[in-house]
Design a protein around this motif. Structure first.
Motif, PDB file in Angstrom:
ATOM      1  N   ALA A 179      -1.313  17.231  -9.576  1.00  0.00           N
ATOM      2  CA  ALA A 179      -2.542  17.585  -9.515  1.00  0.00           C
ATOM      3  C   ALA A 179      -3.130  17.681  -7.914  1.00  0.00           C
ATOM      4  N   PHE A 180      -2.749  18.885  -7.329  1.00  0.00           N
ATOM      5  CA  PHE A 180      -2.387  19.147  -6.023  1.00  0.00           C
ATOM      6  C   PHE A 180      -3.430  20.011  -5.549  1.00  0.00           C
ATOM      7  N   PHE A 181      -4.517  19.470  -4.809  1.00  0.00           N
ATOM      8  CA  PHE A 181      -5.728  20.251  -4.378  1.00  0.00           C
ATOM      9  C   PHE A 181      -5.589  21.123  -3.508  1.00  0.00           C
ATOM     10  N   GLY A 182      -4.643  21.171  -2.645  1.00  0.00           N
ATOM     11  CA  GLY A 182      -4.397  21.903  -1.489  1.00  0.00           C
ATOM     12  C   GLY A 182      -3.781  21.188  -0.390  1.00  0.00           C
ATOM     13  N   SER A 183      -3.089  21.819   0.592  1.00  0.00           N
ATOM     14  CA  SER A 183      -2.529  21.266   1.681  1.00  0.00           C
ATOM     15  C   SER A 183      -3.444  21.291   2.980  1.00  0.00           C
ATOM     16  N   PRO A 184      -3.351  19.737   3.589  1.00  0.00           N
ATOM     17  CA  PRO A 184      -2.549  18.674   3.156  1.00  0.00           C
ATOM     18  C   PRO A 184      -3.569  17.759   1.995  1.00  0.00           C
ATOM     19  N   THR A 185      -3.217  17.118   1.440  1.00  0.00           N
ATOM     20  CA  THR A 185      -3.771  16.115   0.441  1.00  0.00           C
ATOM     21  C   THR A 185      -3.160  14.676   0.713  1.00  0.00           C
ATOM     22  N   ILE A 186      -4.087  13.766   1.033  1.00  0.00           N
ATOM     23  CA  ILE A 186      -3.788  12.583   1.311  1.00  0.00           C
ATOM     24  C   ILE A 186      -4.399  11.469   0.159  1.00  0.00           C
ATOM     25  N   ARG A 187      -3.333  10.687  -0.166  1.00  0.00           N
ATOM     26  CA  ARG A 187      -3.413   9.821  -1.244  1.00  0.00           C
ATOM     27  C   ARG A 187      -3.154   8.446  -0.816  1.00  0.00           C
ATOM     28  N   VAL A 188      -4.075   7.387  -1.214  1.00  0.00           N
ATOM     29  CA  VAL A 188      -3.775   6.055  -0.867  1.00  0.00           C
ATOM     30  C   VAL A 188      -3.792   5.374  -2.328  1.00  0.00           C
ATOM     31  N   ASN A 189      -2.482   4.603  -2.579  1.00  0.00           N
ATOM     32  CA  ASN A 189      -2.321   4.159  -4.011  1.00  0.00           C
ATOM     33  C   ASN A 189      -2.675   5.100  -5.096  1.00  0.00           C
ATOM     34  N   GLY A 190      -2.174   6.304  -4.890  1.00  0.00           N
ATOM     35  CA  GLY A 190      -2.379   7.290  -6.081  1.00  0.00           C
ATOM     36  C   GLY A 190      -3.807   8.037  -6.078  1.00  0.00           C
ATOM     37  N   ARG A 191      -4.845   7.583  -5.080  1.00  0.00           N
ATOM     38  CA  ARG A 191      -5.885   8.066  -5.263  1.00  0.00           C
ATOM     39  C   ARG A 191      -6.145   9.099  -4.070  1.00  0.00           C
ATOM     40  N   ASP A 192      -6.627  10.370  -4.297  1.00  0.00           N
ATOM     41  CA  ASP A 192      -7.135  11.330  -3.268  1.00  0.00           C
ATOM     42  C   ASP A 192      -8.321  10.666  -2.441  1.00  0.00           C
ATOM     43  N   MET A 242       0.858  -1.191   0.164  1.00  0.00           N
ATOM     44  CA  MET A 242       0.044  -0.057  -0.070  1.00  0.00           C
ATOM     45  C   MET A 242       0.823   1.252   0.050  1.00  0.00           C
ATOM     46  N   ARG A 243       0.456   2.047  -0.906  1.00  0.00           N
ATOM     47  CA  ARG A 243       1.346   3.455  -0.992  1.00  0.00           C
ATOM     48  C   ARG A 243       0.508   4.464  -0.283  1.00  0.00           C
ATOM     49  N   ILE A 244       1.177   5.233   0.460  1.00  0.00           N
ATOM     50  CA  ILE A 244       0.404   6.240   1.059  1.00  0.00           C
ATOM     51  C   ILE A 244       1.418   7.608   1.165  1.00  0.00           C
ATOM     52  N   GLU A 245       0.484   8.784   0.713  1.00  0.00           N
ATOM     53  CA  GLU A 245       1.384  10.152   0.469  1.00  0.00           C
ATOM     54  C   GLU A 245       0.575  10.977   1.147  1.00  0.00           C
ATOM     55  N   VAL A 246       1.453  11.899   1.864  1.00  0.00           N
ATOM     56  CA  VAL A 246       0.734  13.146   2.390  1.00  0.00           C
ATOM     57  C   VAL A 246       1.405  14.311   1.622  1.00  0.00           C
ATOM     58  N   LEU A 247       0.720  15.094   0.860  1.00  0.00           N
ATOM     59  CA  LEU A 247       1.168  16.069  -0.007  1.00  0.00           C
ATOM     60  C   LEU A 247       0.961  17.490   0.891  1.00  0.00           C
ATOM     61  N   TYR A 248       1.921  18.261   1.042  1.00  0.00           N
ATOM     62  CA  TYR A 248       1.649  19.556   1.609  1.00  0.00           C
ATOM     63  C   TYR A 248       2.632  20.654   1.059  1.00  0.00           C
ATOM     64  N   VAL A 249       2.290  21.851   1.796  1.00  0.00           N
ATOM     65  CA  VAL A 249       3.228  22.950   1.536  1.00  0.00           C
ATOM     66  C   VAL A 249       3.685  23.348   2.640  1.00  0.00           C
ATOM     67  N   ALA A 250       4.879  23.790   2.757  1.00  0.00           N
ATOM     68  CA  ALA A 250       5.807  24.368   3.849  1.00  0.00           C
ATOM     69  C   ALA A 250       5.031  25.238   4.642  1.00  0.00           C
ATOM     70  N   GLY A 251       4.866  25.112   6.001  1.00  0.00           N
ATOM     71  CA  GLY A 251       4.213  25.877   7.060  1.00  0.00           C
ATOM     72  C   GLY A 251       2.863  25.733   7.200  1.00  0.00           C
ATOM     73  N   CYS A 252       2.311  24.534   6.562  1.00  0.00           N
ATOM     74  CA  CYS A 252       0.742  24.145   6.580  1.00  0.00           C
ATOM     75  C   CYS A 252       0.634  23.743   7.940  1.00  0.00           C
ATOM     76  N   PRO A 253      -0.484  24.254   8.475  1.00  0.00           N
ATOM     77  CA  PRO A 253      -0.787  24.196  10.016  1.00  0.00           C
ATOM     78  C   PRO A 253      -1.503  22.733  10.042  1.00  0.00           C
ATOM     79  N   SER A 254      -1.918  22.243   9.099  1.00  0.00           N
ATOM     80  CA  SER A 254      -2.698  21.010   9.172  1.00  0.00           C
ATOM     81  C   SER A 254      -2.092  19.664   9.002  1.00  0.00           C
ATOM     82  N   HIS A 255      -0.738  19.785   8.253  1.00  0.00           N
ATOM     83  CA  HIS A 255       0.335  18.783   8.065  1.00  0.00           C
ATOM     84  C   HIS A 255       0.619  17.881   9.147  1.00  0.00           C
TER      85      HIS A 255
END
Length: 107
Positions: free
Chosen positions: A49-62, A1-14
């Motif tokens: 295809a970053f919708f905003g911070s944070p974005t959580i993807r599992v197996n490439g799906r938001d 299983m591939r899990i990603e958390v995409l974020y921007v620097a300083g994101c308070p929700s990261h």
């Protein structure tokens, strides 16, 4: 299983997004590495295809793609509809994504 958390620097929700993912994985008895992806610029946001911070993807799906009507991508905070923590997706969306991914891996 591939899990990603995409974020921007300083994101308070990261940090809370990472905790949410870890809590769901623990509750579901799933061992998986969480890859953190720092979105550094608008080009990278569009490319991923970053919708905003944070974005959580599992197996490439938001986990909340269907809740996003955004068609443009940028370095910005992401707001999720419904949860008490507006900067995070509802726990149930993350849980459902993990369960679905686990099932895909066993099929």
């Amino acid at each position: 299983m591939r899990i990603e958390v995409l974020y921007v620097a300083g994101c308070p929700s990261h940090p809370a997004a990472l905790k949410l993912v870890r809590d769901v994985l623990s509750a579901e008895g799933v061992s998986a590495e969480i890859r953190e992806v720092l979105i550094a610029d608008d080009h990278m946001a569009t490319e991923l295809a970053f919708f905003g911070s944070p974005t959580i993807r599992v197996n490439g799906r938001d986990v909340a793609a269907e809740s996003s009507s955004a068609k443009t991508f940028a370095l910005s905070c992401r707001l999720y509809p419904g949860p008490t923590e507006i900067g995070l997706p509802p726990l149930e969306l993350v849980r459902r994504a993990v369960i679905d991914a686990r099932q895909e891996n066993t099929d």
